[in-house]
Design an enzyme around this catalytic site. Structure first.
Site, mmCIF file in Angstrom:
data_model
loop_
_atom_site.group_PDB
_atom_site.id
_atom_site.type_symbol
_atom_site.label_atom_id
_atom_site.label_comp_id
_atom_site.label_asym_id
_atom_site.label_seq_id
_atom_site.Cartn_x
_atom_site.Cartn_y
_atom_site.Cartn_z
ATOM 1 N N SER A 7 -1.561 -44.045 -32.902
ATOM 2 C CA SER A 7 -1.514 -45.335 -33.585
ATOM 3 C C SER A 7 -0.362 -45.353 -34.599
ATOM 4 O O SER A 7 0.797 -45.170 -34.213
ATOM 5 C CB SER A 7 -2.869 -45.630 -34.242
ATOM 6 O OG SER A 7 -2.918 -46.931 -34.771
ATOM 7 N N HIS A 10 -4.826 -52.842 -32.414
ATOM 8 C CA HIS A 10 -4.620 -52.573 -30.985
ATOM 9 C C HIS A 10 -5.458 -53.472 -30.086
ATOM 10 O O HIS A 10 -6.048 -53.025 -29.108
ATOM 11 C CB HIS A 10 -4.882 -51.094 -30.682
ATOM 12 C CG HIS A 10 -4.071 -50.173 -31.537
ATOM 13 N ND1 HIS A 10 -2.701 -50.103 -31.456
ATOM 14 C CD2 HIS A 10 -4.438 -49.313 -32.517
ATOM 15 C CE1 HIS A 10 -2.255 -49.231 -32.350
ATOM 16 N NE2 HIS A 10 -3.292 -48.752 -33.016
#
Length: 316
Positions: free
Chosen positions: A91, A204
């Site tokens: 991430s 996301h």
């Protein structure tokens, strides 16, 4: 001589007091934080060492603190002659990985992370306002397969399978109410746990499209170079070789799932195929990636070592 793959942790790994002992022990690491503060315009040391957990968890704070921590550890390792021969980040961790791979300069990675954190925090606050003040977020589901979690998420409004962490751990993103419903369904389906994470938003997934649009404009003039070492992408789950592709994926990153299990396998296969000795280091705060590596079912015989204190750095 061994080669090293650096894995950089993501948002949620932050903890008050992070990296104080590393900076006390390694002048190179303390210098990183001073340089980050000069570029960012805020005192990152004060944030990391004096802020409470709530302040530190804001996207505009945690993203910078974690990025600074990862680079600080990287510089401490370099002072001992240990450098990254491959890099991938979970991430947010993709950004220190981009720096490690020569895709972004130090100044640019700090400026880009500052923009990213600020944009994402603002969008998360907008989503909360649109949902009667209920903050959106993410929940880790343990004990179900990725396909099971995807199916449950599809039954709930504004919930998405966002992080493919391990064969039996998947993270969902969504609105507060949507996640509550999905968590209950996961438990009914036999999940051992469905735990809300200490992050500021539904990362996301498509709920972050507004952030992606703004971020694309914010980085339009930033140069993304081709990587100088093997680098891997959350968006594709594969090796990334082009600066142009990486810049495009940096935007898609906000709305697309993190394909971490795919990345781990591609990295592992590359290391094994090389015929050389490799060591895997979780480079930065926390031990989350170490845990996921152990659970990956592909890493038997190749350990991942968490490097997040002066002691663990000196043990290498």
């Amino acid at each position: 001589m061994a080669k090293y793959a650096f894995l950089f942790p993501g948002q949620g790994a932050q903890v008050p007091g992070m990296m104080k002992d590393v900076c006390d022990a390694f002048p190179e690491s303390a210098k990183v934080l001073d340089e980050v503060s000069a570029i960012w315009g805020k005192d990152v040391k004060k944030l990391m060492w004096e802020a409470d957990a709530a302040e530190l968890s804001r996207s505009d704070n945690s993203q910078m603190a974690i990025t600074a921590s990862s680079i600080a550890v990287m510089k401490a390792l370099e002072s001992k002659g240990i450098k990254a021969d491959a890099a991938m980040g979970f991430s947010l961790g993709e950004f220190p990985a981009l720096y490690a791979a020569g895709v972004l300069s130090f100044e640019d990675v700090i400026k880009v992370v500052a923009k990213r954190g600020s944009i994402m925090q603002a969008v998360c606050e907008q989503i909360a306002k649109e949902n009667e003040g209920h903050a959106p977020g993410m929940s880790a589901v343990i004990g179900l397969t990725q396909d099971q979690v995807k199916e449950i998420a599809s039954k709930c409004d504004n919930v998405y399978a966002a992080n493919m962490n391990s064969p039996k751990q998947t993270v969902m993103s969504g609105t507060f109410d949507g996640l509550t419903q999905a968590e209950n369904l996961c438990k009914e389906a036999g999940a051992r746990r469905a735990l809300r994470l200490a992050v500021a938003g539904p990362f996301h997934c498509p709920l972050m499209q507004r952030a992606a649009d703004e971020f694309e404009k914010a980085i339009a003039d930033v140069t993304f170079n081709d990587p100088v070492i093997p680098l891997f992408s959350n968006v594709t789950g594969k090796q990334a070789t082009s600066g142009t592709e990486i810049k495009k994926n940096a935007v898609l990153h906000l709305t697309n799932p993190v394909l971490w299990t795919s990345e781990e396998k591609v990295l592992y296969d590359m290391m094994k195929a090389s015929g050389e000795e490799w060591k895997v280091l979780e480079t930065g705060v926390g031990k989350v990636l170490n845990g996921l590596w152990i659970k990956s079912e592909i890493a038997e015989g190749l350990e991942c070592t968490s490097v997040n204190t002066a002691e663990t750095i000196n043990e290498l």
